[in-house]
Design an enzyme around this catalytic site. Structure first.
Site, PDB file in Angstrom:
ATOM      1  N   ASP A  52       0.869  -1.163   0.000  1.00 15.16           N
ATOM      2  CA  ASP A  52       0.000   0.000   0.000  1.00 15.16           C
ATOM      3  C   ASP A  52       0.917   1.227   0.000  1.00 15.16           C
ATOM      4  O   ASP A  52       2.111   1.122   0.293  1.00 15.16           O
ATOM      5  CB  ASP A  52      -0.879  -0.044   1.253  1.00 15.16           C
ATOM      6  CG  ASP A  52      -1.740   1.185   1.426  1.00 15.16           C
ATOM      7  OD1 ASP A  52      -2.286   1.673   0.417  1.00 15.16           O
ATOM      8  OD2 ASP A  52      -1.861   1.660   2.561  1.00 15.16           O
ATOM      9  N   ASP A  71      -0.131   4.980   1.197  1.00 11.74           N
ATOM     10  CA  ASP A  71      -0.306   5.865   2.342  1.00 11.74           C
ATOM     11  C   ASP A  71      -0.233   5.095   3.661  1.00 11.74           C
ATOM     12  O   ASP A  71      -0.900   4.078   3.832  1.00 11.74           O
ATOM     13  CB  ASP A  71      -1.643   6.593   2.243  1.00 11.74           C
ATOM     14  CG  ASP A  71      -1.724   7.507   1.026  1.00 11.74           C
ATOM     15  OD1 ASP A  71      -2.410   8.526   1.097  1.00 11.74           O
ATOM     16  OD2 ASP A  71      -1.090   7.184  -0.007  1.00 11.74           O
ATOM     17  N   SER A  85      -2.481   1.682  -4.715  1.00 10.40           N
ATOM     18  CA  SER A  85      -2.882   2.658  -3.728  1.00 10.40           C
ATOM     19  C   SER A  85      -4.277   3.218  -3.972  1.00 10.40           C
ATOM     20  O   SER A  85      -4.658   3.481  -5.114  1.00 10.40           O
ATOM     21  CB  SER A  85      -1.871   3.820  -3.741  1.00 10.40           C
ATOM     22  OG  SER A  85      -2.305   4.887  -2.930  1.00 10.40           O
ATOM     23  N   GLY A  86      -4.997   3.432  -2.874  1.00 11.38           N
ATOM     24  CA  GLY A  86      -6.237   4.186  -2.939  1.00 11.38           C
ATOM     25  C   GLY A  86      -5.981   5.682  -3.006  1.00 11.38           C
ATOM     26  O   GLY A  86      -6.918   6.468  -3.041  1.00 11.38           O
TER      27      GLY A  86
END
Length: 211
Positions: free
Chosen positions: A11, A13, A99-100
């Protein structure tokens, strides 16, 4: 595409970096507190990620694209990230990030941190400012898991030779799809579901787990 010995997918963040980029962008709109609360709820799994992301991005409407550079210089790489990516490469592996968060920031920081491939959301821009909408399909939990599988297939890496590292509920499907799912700096629900929990916020702790 050259085959790899193994694949590590992180991921972004609060994993690859110490920050939540959407909160830094929200600073530019003077709306950090509300966005931070919504981010925490999404990472705990209290609300649907895609719904939450859309509402948080709406709070960024009107922020000029010149804010991207101010946010980039505030990004703090997670301790040990360069050592981890170097160790993966030395052992014949590939590093991916899904990543979101947002390509607008990740495109600048990922290469410097030794990341080989990455996928994230894009922010829609109108007349030099954020419109408050996401441009295209949202990178959610299912997209994270499918990215890991897709990249492993392209690299001829068997599922057992994949490692997924994340901190939030949005990472659980990706961690489940991997041979080894590692909770890093993670929320309680993620720690409970992971194969392994890494407590210290230092990515060098992952190096002994590499094949």
């Amino acid at each position: 595409m050259t085959a790899a010995r193994f694949l590590v997918v992180l991921d972004a963040d609060s994993t690859l970096i110490q920050d939540e980029v959407i909160e830094l962008l929200a600073d530019e709109a003077g709306r950090r507190a509300e966005v931070q609360a919504a981010t925490e709820a999404a990472m705990r799994g209290d609300v649907d990620f895609a719904t939450s992301l859309r509402s948080r991005v709406e709070a960024l409407a009107g922020v000029g694209t010149d804010a991207f550079e101010r946010v980039r210089v505030r990004i703090r790489p997670t301790p040990g990230v360069r050592e981890l990516t170097a160790a993966v490469h030395q052992r014949g592996g590939v590093v991916g990030v899904v990543s979101g968060g947002f390509h607008e920031i990740l495109d600048s920081i990922a290469p410097d941190l030794g990341v080989d491939r990455w996928r994230a959301n894009r922010l829609a821009v109108v007349d030099g400012a954020l419109s408050g909408r996401v441009d295209g399909a949202i990178v959610d939990a299912a997209a994270k898991a499918s990215s890991l599988r897709e990249w492993a297939g392209e690299l001829d890496v068997p599922p057992a030779a994949t490692i997924a590292i994340g901190d939030g509920a949005n990472d659980l499907e990706m961690m489940s799809a991997a041979g080894l799912g590692v909770a890093f700096n993670a929320k309680p629900a993620v720690r409970a579901s992971a194969n392994l929990v890494v407590g210290p916020q230092d990515l060098r702790e992952i190096i002994p787990l590499l094949p």
